[in-house]
Design a protein around this motif. Structure first.
Motif, PDB file in Angstrom:
ATOM      1  N   GLU A  56       0.852  -1.187   0.000  1.00  0.00           N
ATOM      2  CA  GLU A  56       0.000   0.000   0.000  1.00  0.00           C
ATOM      3  C   GLU A  56       0.888   1.237   0.000  1.00  0.00           C
ATOM      4  OE1 GLU A  56      -2.380  -0.363   3.468  1.00  0.00           O
ATOM      5  OE2 GLU A  56      -3.634  -1.966   2.637  1.00  0.00           O
ATOM      6  N   ILE A  57       0.280   2.389  -0.216  1.00  0.00           N
ATOM      7  CA  ILE A  57       1.023   3.640  -0.130  1.00  0.00           C
ATOM      8  C   ILE A  57       1.246   3.936   1.353  1.00  0.00           C
ATOM      9  CG2 ILE A  57       1.162   6.044  -0.845  1.00  0.00           C
ATOM     10  CD1 ILE A  57       0.804   4.082  -3.166  1.00  0.00           C
ATOM     11  N   PRO A  58       2.484   3.937   1.835  1.00  0.00           N
ATOM     12  CA  PRO A  58       2.714   4.175   3.271  1.00  0.00           C
ATOM     13  C   PRO A  58       2.213   5.555   3.694  1.00  0.00           C
ATOM     14  CG  PRO A  58       4.705   3.395   2.166  1.00  0.00           C
ATOM     15  CD  PRO A  58       3.741   3.741   1.093  1.00  0.00           C
ATOM     16  N   HIS A  59       1.782   5.639   4.924  1.00  0.00           N
ATOM     17  CA  HIS A  59       1.390   6.924   5.513  1.00  0.00           C
ATOM     18  C   HIS A  59       2.250   7.118   6.755  1.00  0.00           C
ATOM     19  CE1 HIS A  59      -2.204   9.881   5.898  1.00  0.00           C
ATOM     20  NE2 HIS A  59      -1.059  10.441   6.233  1.00  0.00           N
TER      21      HIS A  59
ATOM     22  N   GLU B 227      20.645  12.147   7.761  1.00  0.00           N
ATOM     23  CA  GLU B 227      19.877  13.351   8.090  1.00  0.00           C
ATOM     24  C   GLU B 227      18.518  12.983   8.665  1.00  0.00           C
ATOM     25  OE1 GLU B 227      19.823  15.843   4.598  1.00  0.00           O
ATOM     26  OE2 GLU B 227      21.908  15.327   4.128  1.00  0.00           O
ATOM     27  N   ASP B 228      18.418  11.776   9.185  1.00  0.00           N
ATOM     28  CA  ASP B 228      17.214  11.282   9.859  1.00  0.00           C
ATOM     29  C   ASP B 228      16.026  11.179   8.902  1.00  0.00           C
ATOM     30  OD1 ASP B 228      16.053  10.214  12.118  1.00  0.00           O
ATOM     31  OD2 ASP B 228      15.187  12.123  12.762  1.00  0.00           O
ATOM     32  N   CYS B 229      16.311  10.760   7.664  1.00  0.00           N
ATOM     33  CA  CYS B 229      15.253  10.489   6.689  1.00  0.00           C
ATOM     34  C   CYS B 229      15.121   8.980   6.488  1.00  0.00           C
ATOM     35  CB  CYS B 229      15.569  11.146   5.345  1.00  0.00           C
ATOM     36  SG  CYS B 229      15.217  12.907   5.268  1.00  0.00           S
ATOM     37  N   ARG B 230      13.902   8.501   6.291  1.00  0.00           N
ATOM     38  CA  ARG B 230      13.692   7.111   5.931  1.00  0.00           C
ATOM     39  C   ARG B 230      13.969   6.940   4.430  1.00  0.00           C
ATOM     40  NH1 ARG B 230      10.018   4.974   9.788  1.00  0.00           N
ATOM     41  NH2 ARG B 230      10.695   5.839  11.793  1.00  0.00           N
ATOM     42  N   ALA B 231      14.716   5.921   4.086  1.00  0.00           N
ATOM     43  CA  ALA B 231      15.027   5.641   2.686  1.00  0.00           C
ATOM     44  C   ALA B 231      13.898   4.797   2.103  1.00  0.00           C
ATOM     45  CB  ALA B 231      16.359   4.913   2.561  1.00  0.00           C
ATOM     46  N   VAL B 232      13.164   5.364   1.135  1.00  0.00           N
ATOM     47  CA  VAL B 232      11.956   4.729   0.601  1.00  0.00           C
ATOM     48  C   VAL B 232      12.123   4.445  -0.893  1.00  0.00           C
ATOM     49  CG1 VAL B 232       9.474   4.971   0.203  1.00  0.00           C
ATOM     50  CG2 VAL B 232      10.509   5.937   2.280  1.00  0.00           C
ATOM     51  N   VAL B 233      11.869   3.205  -1.279  1.00  0.00           N
ATOM     52  CA  VAL B 233      11.770   2.838  -2.694  1.00  0.00           C
ATOM     53  C   VAL B 233      10.296   2.653  -3.023  1.00  0.00           C
ATOM     54  CG1 VAL B 233      12.214   1.065  -4.435  1.00  0.00           C
ATOM     55  CG2 VAL B 233      14.040   1.786  -2.889  1.00  0.00           C
ATOM     56  N   PHE B 234       9.803   3.430  -3.991  1.00  0.00           N
ATOM     57  CA  PHE B 234       8.402   3.383  -4.418  1.00  0.00           C
ATOM     58  C   PHE B 234       8.354   2.705  -5.780  1.00  0.00           C
ATOM     59  CE2 PHE B 234       4.428   4.533  -6.137  1.00  0.00           C
ATOM     60  CZ  PHE B 234       3.607   5.047  -5.161  1.00  0.00           C
ATOM     61  N   THR B 235       7.722   1.542  -5.842  1.00  0.00           N
ATOM     62  CA  THR B 235       7.667   0.807  -7.094  1.00  0.00           C
ATOM     63  C   THR B 235       6.300   0.141  -7.231  1.00  0.00           C
ATOM     64  OG1 THR B 235       8.836  -0.814  -8.464  1.00  0.00           O
ATOM     65  CG2 THR B 235       8.657  -1.310  -6.116  1.00  0.00           C
ATOM     66  N   PHE B 236       6.152  -0.701  -8.257  1.00  0.00           N
ATOM     67  CA  PHE B 236       4.852  -1.307  -8.548  1.00  0.00           C
ATOM     68  C   PHE B 236       4.955  -2.824  -8.603  1.00  0.00           C
ATOM     69  CE2 PHE B 236       5.076   2.843 -10.682  1.00  0.00           C
ATOM     70  CZ  PHE B 236       4.082   3.504  -9.987  1.00  0.00           C
TER      71      PHE B 236
ATOM     72  N   ILE C 121      12.043   1.362   3.667  1.00  0.00           N
ATOM     73  CA  ILE C 121      10.666   1.036   3.299  1.00  0.00           C
ATOM     74  C   ILE C 121      10.624   0.718   1.811  1.00  0.00           C
ATOM     75  CG2 ILE C 121       8.280   1.860   3.137  1.00  0.00           C
ATOM     76  CD1 ILE C 121       8.947   3.837   5.407  1.00  0.00           C
ATOM     77  N   LEU C 122      10.099  -0.455   1.475  1.00  0.00           N
ATOM     78  CA  LEU C 122       9.856  -0.808   0.081  1.00  0.00           C
ATOM     79  C   LEU C 122       8.351  -0.835  -0.115  1.00  0.00           C
ATOM     80  CD1 LEU C 122      10.647  -1.788  -2.749  1.00  0.00           C
ATOM     81  CD2 LEU C 122      10.726  -4.115  -1.849  1.00  0.00           C
ATOM     82  N   ALA C 123       7.841   0.131  -0.887  1.00  0.00           N
ATOM     83  CA  ALA C 123       6.414   0.211  -1.177  1.00  0.00           C
ATOM     84  C   ALA C 123       6.189  -0.354  -2.577  1.00  0.00           C
ATOM     85  CB  ALA C 123       5.937   1.658  -1.104  1.00  0.00           C
ATOM     86  N   GLU C 124       5.605  -1.534  -2.609  1.00  0.00           N
ATOM     87  CA  GLU C 124       5.396  -2.272  -3.866  1.00  0.00           C
ATOM     88  C   GLU C 124       3.900  -2.204  -4.180  1.00  0.00           C
ATOM     89  OE1 GLU C 124       6.161  -6.682  -4.047  1.00  0.00           O
ATOM     90  OE2 GLU C 124       8.125  -5.875  -4.617  1.00  0.00           O
ATOM     91  N   CYS C 125       3.493  -1.106  -4.796  1.00  0.00           N
ATOM     92  CA  CYS C 125       2.074  -0.796  -4.902  1.00  0.00           C
ATOM     93  C   CYS C 125       1.418  -1.438  -6.121  1.00  0.00           C
ATOM     94  CB  CYS C 125       1.887   0.718  -4.988  1.00  0.00           C
ATOM     95  SG  CYS C 125       2.574   1.562  -3.561  1.00  0.00           S
TER      96      CYS C 125
END
Length: 305
Positions: free
Chosen positions: A6-9, A43-52, A85-89
């Motif tokens: 799902e799209i993370p919130h 820099e205290d950011c979450r590393a997010v990969v947004f894919t399908f 976070i791997l978001a596999e939407c």
């Protein structure tokens, strides 16, 4: 690593560094993008990969996909490379028809709290692929995130891409494939009982049936290494239908050079190093045995270099 379909919130106050794309294969070009977002973890950011879950092309043409990496394999490699976070939407009609600015506002800003984006120069998104890196930079000024357009990783004069890797894989050019990926191409599966004809000719083998969605190199014989229960075994592997013994399923059959263990039921990862020859139907099992002995000699010599 968090994996979601799902799209993370993200929670309020949690920021992210995001890269977007198909990410089939997690090749050297993808790794370059992932390195950019993983650097932002300092820099205290979450590393997010947004894919399908499928490519837009496969969805539109209703073509069953064949992937360089299965979903599980992609998750494992992403985690190894520092993804949080791997978001596999799921690629849906709604997503396909979403206007680019709506996608940025609802998903990247409101849900992911993106502070930094890393994309390739040819990245496209949104309805009719109207969104591009320049649009992201413009919207970034409005919504408060920065965009880095990351130059493509090159192989000579050619961009490294999943398409390029597929071309070389279809030729059986494993040395080139592995160089473009930045790791050795592999497939996995449970070792199952075959017809055990290999034992009758003195070449016992480990058989596995690869995942249906996994793209394999052409049918033929390869020099390989197999990872089984934490141990590495050198060997040779036949990909195909074994025409001499008339098997009618696509399998991966490996002769392990130095192994006398009972491996049935165990998970195996077969890594492909070099193509040796095409799959061939022999007139007899004796002819098959002679050829296999030659293949074994070639394989042993390869690993002694």
């Amino acid at each position: 690593m968090i994996y979601t379909t799902e799209i993370p919130h993200l929670e309020q106050g949690v920021r992210s560094a995001v890269t977007l794309g198909k990410f089939d294969g997690l090749h050297r070009g993808h790794q370059k993008l992932i390195h950019c977002i993983s650097e932002k973890r300092r820099e205290d950011c979450r590393a997010v990969v947004f894919t399908f879950d499928v490519s837009p092309r496969s969805y539109i043409l209703k073509v069953p996909p064949k992937f360089l990496l299965t979903y599980e394999e992609r998750r494992e490699l992403a985690e190894e490379r520092g993804v949080d976070i791997l978001a596999e939407c799921p690629f849906t009609e709604e997503l396909m028809h979403m206007e680019p600015e709506q996608f940025v506002k609802e998903y990247l800003v409101e849900r992911l709290h993106a502070e930094y984006l890393a994309v390739g120069p040819d990245f496209r998104f949104g309805h009719k692929r109207e969104g591009n890196p320049q649009m992201l930079q413009k919207l970034g000024k409005e919504y408060g995130f920065t965009v880095e357009i990351v130059e493509k990783e090159k192989d000579g004069s050619r961009d490294i891409s999943s398409t390029y890797i597929r071309e070389e894989l279809e030729k059986g050019n494993m040395e080139k494939v592995n160089g473009l990926l930045g790791y050795t191409y592999f497939t996995r599966g449970e070792i199952v009982h075959g017809r055990q004809l290999g034992r009758t000719i003195g070449v016992p083998t480990a058989n596995l049936i690869p995942p249906e969605i996994k793209k394999l190199p052409p049918n033929g014989v390869y020099i390989t290494k197999s990872l089984i229960n934490g141990k590495i075994y050198e060997g040779i592997t036949n990909v195909g239908y074994k025409p001499t013994v008339r098997e009618n399923f696509l399998g991966v059959e490996t002769y392990l050079f130095c192994c006398n263990e009972n491996l049935y039921g165990q998970e195996a990862e077969v890594r492909f190093y070099q193509y040796l020859r095409p799959e061939k139907k022999f007139d007899s099992l004796e002819d098959l045995k002679k050829q296999l002995n030659q293949d074994v000699e070639t394989g042993r010599a390869f690993f002694q270099k």
